[in-house]
Scaffold this motif. Sequence first.
Motif, PDB file in Angstrom:
ATOM      1  N   TYR A 297       1.036  11.667 -10.710  1.00 19.12           N
ATOM      2  CA  TYR A 297       0.911  10.274 -10.294  1.00 19.12           C
ATOM      3  C   TYR A 297       0.536  10.119  -8.832  1.00 19.12           C
ATOM      4  CZ  TYR A 297       1.804   8.201 -14.724  1.00 19.12           C
ATOM      5  OH  TYR A 297       1.648   7.796 -16.014  1.00 19.12           O
ATOM      6  N   ILE A 301      -2.578   7.796  -8.152  1.00 15.06           N
ATOM      7  CA  ILE A 301      -2.469   6.642  -7.257  1.00 15.06           C
ATOM      8  C   ILE A 301      -3.431   6.777  -6.081  1.00 15.06           C
ATOM      9  CG2 ILE A 301      -0.928   5.484  -5.610  1.00 15.06           C
ATOM     10  CD1 ILE A 301       1.351   6.144  -7.668  1.00 15.06           C
ATOM     11  N   GLU A 335      -1.464  -1.845  -5.669  1.00 14.26           N
ATOM     12  CA  GLU A 335      -1.397  -1.099  -6.931  1.00 14.26           C
ATOM     13  C   GLU A 335       0.047  -0.913  -7.372  1.00 14.26           C
ATOM     14  OE1 GLU A 335      -0.136   2.060  -7.565  1.00 14.26           O
ATOM     15  OE2 GLU A 335       0.365   2.550  -5.492  1.00 14.26           O
ATOM     16  N   GLN A 336       0.935  -0.719  -6.414  1.00 18.05           N
ATOM     17  CA  GLN A 336       2.351  -0.557  -6.786  1.00 18.05           C
ATOM     18  C   GLN A 336       2.909  -1.839  -7.391  1.00 18.05           C
ATOM     19  OE1 GLN A 336       5.409   1.666  -4.409  1.00 18.05           O
ATOM     20  NE2 GLN A 336       6.142  -0.403  -3.987  1.00 18.05           N
ATOM     21  N   ARG A 339       1.769  -2.366 -10.910  1.00 15.58           N
ATOM     22  CA  ARG A 339       2.372  -1.451 -11.883  1.00 15.58           C
ATOM     23  C   ARG A 339       3.823  -1.802 -12.199  1.00 15.58           C
ATOM     24  NH1 ARG A 339       3.489   3.243 -10.422  1.00 15.58           N
ATOM     25  NH2 ARG A 339       2.981   3.126  -8.205  1.00 15.58           N
TER      26      ARG A 339
END
Length: 341
Positions: A297, A301, A335-336, A339
């Motif tokens: 990941y 990422i 992006e975090q 998610r």
Amino acid sequence: MNHLPLAAALLALAPFTAQAQQAGEPGTPYANMNHLAPIGVRNDRYLTVPDAAKGPPIDPAKGYRTEDLGGGTYMVTDNGYSSMFVVYETGVVVVDAPPSYGAHLLAAIREVTDRPITHLIYSHSHADHIAATPLLGKVPVIIAQEETKRLLIEARDPNRPLPTLTFKERYTLKAGSKTIQLSYPGYGHSPGNILIHVPSAKVLMVIDTVFPGWMPWRRLALAQDITGLFRIMHEIEGMDFDKLVGGHVERWGTKADVIQQLEFMNDLKAAAATALKTTGIGEELDAADKTNPWAVYDNYIDRVVVQCMNTLEPKWRDRLGGYDAFIWDQCFAMEQSLRID
């Protein structure tokens, strides 16, 4: 050149190429690696700040600038931080006391009036905006949202005295003929961060949320709730104001600055969402690392963020001051949020 070119960036990484690499050491850049220096790599020269992001200069002999926003409302700034005060018939209401020019804040007020400070409003709990409070002397009433008081009790910081009056959702301060409306829009930047509105002057103050002409501070100004930040930005967009004091950067803002930041944030969200959907998990990863979920990941990422960067750069790099300083941070934060929020 305004940034480290890709060839130089690759040269800087040369000691870490495959031949010299041992497990756990950096390797080569990702495919399609964005050329702006990533987090942890030094910029030789940052991008030039656009003229639209700049404000009037600061007199170095004074260390601050005071601007009349109209209707008895004034901004004080050192072109890095900003705060506000409102003058009424028998006194002064101060909003925030940043340490960066805290030693000059009282002098800035005294340039305008010799009336006593009767109220201090905390925008929120963070020390970089209110820890010069003792330099104002004894202030009879300190107002804050109740979450701010909770955090200040935990902080136990003598430079941030506890508020004497708190509210939950809304509070209207009547000071002579002046009305200052305080409202709490919920979590965004931090718990307790409020909107301070002076309707008669059409001035709004909201800290660490809108950065007129500039890229927001890293990770969307360290927003504790990015979903909430979007909601608050839309609320601000709908409010009635002409001038906005944002707590940072070189100038006060306008509704156009709010709209521009929302446009950037929406583009950031769309770019990160597309990158999350179209980036393959496990690509560009050593086969020996595919049983290590953290490695899988981390690799994924990183590549999502590189794609996000590449998407945003053509439109935004020359429109926002400090674009290259924090664009990596913004893509990582977005992006975090997409998610997990």
